[in-house]
Design an enzyme around this catalytic site. Structure first.
Site, short mmCIF file in Angstrom:
data_model
loop_
_atom_site.label_atom_id
_atom_site.label_comp_id
_atom_site.label_asym_id
_atom_site.label_seq_id
_atom_site.Cartn_x
_atom_site.Cartn_y
_atom_site.Cartn_z
N SER A 120 35.28 28.56 40.20
CA SER A 120 36.51 28.37 40.27
C SER A 120 37.19 28.69 41.72
O SER A 120 38.23 27.80 41.86
CB SER A 120 37.47 29.01 39.17
OG SER A 120 37.19 30.61 39.23
N GLY B 72 34.61 28.37 36.03
CA GLY B 72 33.78 29.30 34.95
C GLY B 72 32.29 29.34 35.28
O GLY B 72 31.49 29.79 34.45
N ASN C 136 31.57 35.09 38.23
CA ASN C 136 31.65 35.08 36.80
C ASN C 136 30.33 35.88 36.28
O ASN C 136 30.56 36.38 35.03
CB ASN C 136 31.64 33.49 36.24
CG ASN C 136 32.74 33.21 36.62
OD1 ASN C 136 33.92 33.28 36.13
ND2 ASN C 136 32.63 31.73 37.35
N ASP D 94 47.23 35.22 37.29
CA ASP D 94 46.30 35.61 36.57
C ASP D 94 45.78 36.92 37.34
O ASP D 94 44.84 37.70 36.84
CB ASP D 94 45.14 34.70 36.33
CG ASP D 94 44.45 33.92 37.50
OD1 ASP D 94 44.80 34.44 38.64
OD2 ASP D 94 43.74 33.09 37.45
N HIS E 218 42.69 34.42 40.77
CA HIS E 218 42.50 33.24 41.77
C HIS E 218 43.53 32.92 42.77
O HIS E 218 44.73 33.33 42.48
CB HIS E 218 42.82 31.96 40.83
CG HIS E 218 41.38 31.75 39.82
ND1 HIS E 218 41.76 32.25 38.40
CD2 HIS E 218 40.13 31.44 39.94
CE1 HIS E 218 40.53 32.16 37.77
NE2 HIS E 218 39.90 31.66 38.55
#
Length: 199
Positions: free
Chosen positions: A30, A63, A92, A173, A176
């Protein structure tokens, strides 16, 4: 115009014009897939704008784990035939607490496949948050150092180091980077990519 002046002009044109338009594949997650924004706003697209003489293919998927990148890589190598592969994977794996040995095995296979295709490889360092504990975070980070030495490839320092602590450059979040951060990432990555393409 004298013959010597003509020679100088022709030499200048030759030096200024790339002899080969390189194909660059970004294999990432991502952080490379423009998560939370339009694709054209992401750092890979910005690199394409800043280096129009080369062709960038963004093979990043939000992801994505190193195992997923390894599964997708053969098809990407066949379709893109890259001169350079930039590997930006592992975040991840870390967020899911996968063993560092698994991370190392997958990254090693990815790099080996890319090399066998004839491509140069750059590995982007990835770090996990400190709340995973010093033992895990140290082992995780060490994987990238060890692979860089074992595979004799350049390790790009983690581009989020100066971005993640700055709320103005992060999405809500807290994981990111936002659109404001993308030019900074592009500027961070560009010299590493340019150097790899000229060596």
């Amino acid at each position: 115009m004298t013959r010597s002046l003509w020679a100088f002009v022709l030499l200048s044109i030759f030096v200024a014009t790339p002899s080969h338009a390189a194909r660059v594949l970004i294999l990432g997650d991502s952080l490379g897939a423009s998560y939370g924004m339009a694709e054209q706003s992401g750092w890979v697209a910005l690199l394409q704008e800043n280096l129009p003489e080369h062709e960038f293919t963004n093979g990043s998927v939000s992801g994505e784990t190193t195992a997923g990148g390894l599964r997708r890589l053969p098809a990407l190598l066949d379709s893109v035939a890259p001169d350079l592969v930039v590997v930006e994977l592992g975040g991840n794996d870390g967020l899911r607490g996968f063993p560092p040995t698994q991370l190392e095995n997958n990254l090693t296979q990815i790099i080996t496949l890319a090399k066998k295709s004839g491509a140069k490889v750059l590995l982007s360092e990835i770090m996990v948050p400190p709340n995973y504990g010093p033992r895990y975070t140290q082992k995780f980070t060490q994987v990238y150092q060890d692979i860089s030495k074992a595979q004799d490839i350049v390790l790009i320092p983690f581009f989020m180091q100066d971005i993640a602590p700055n709320p103005e450059l992060m999405q809500r979040d807290g994981i990111h980077p936002n659109e404001k951060a993308q030019p900074k990432i592009a500027n961070w990555m560009r010299p590493w990519i340019e150097k790899a393409l000229t060596q």
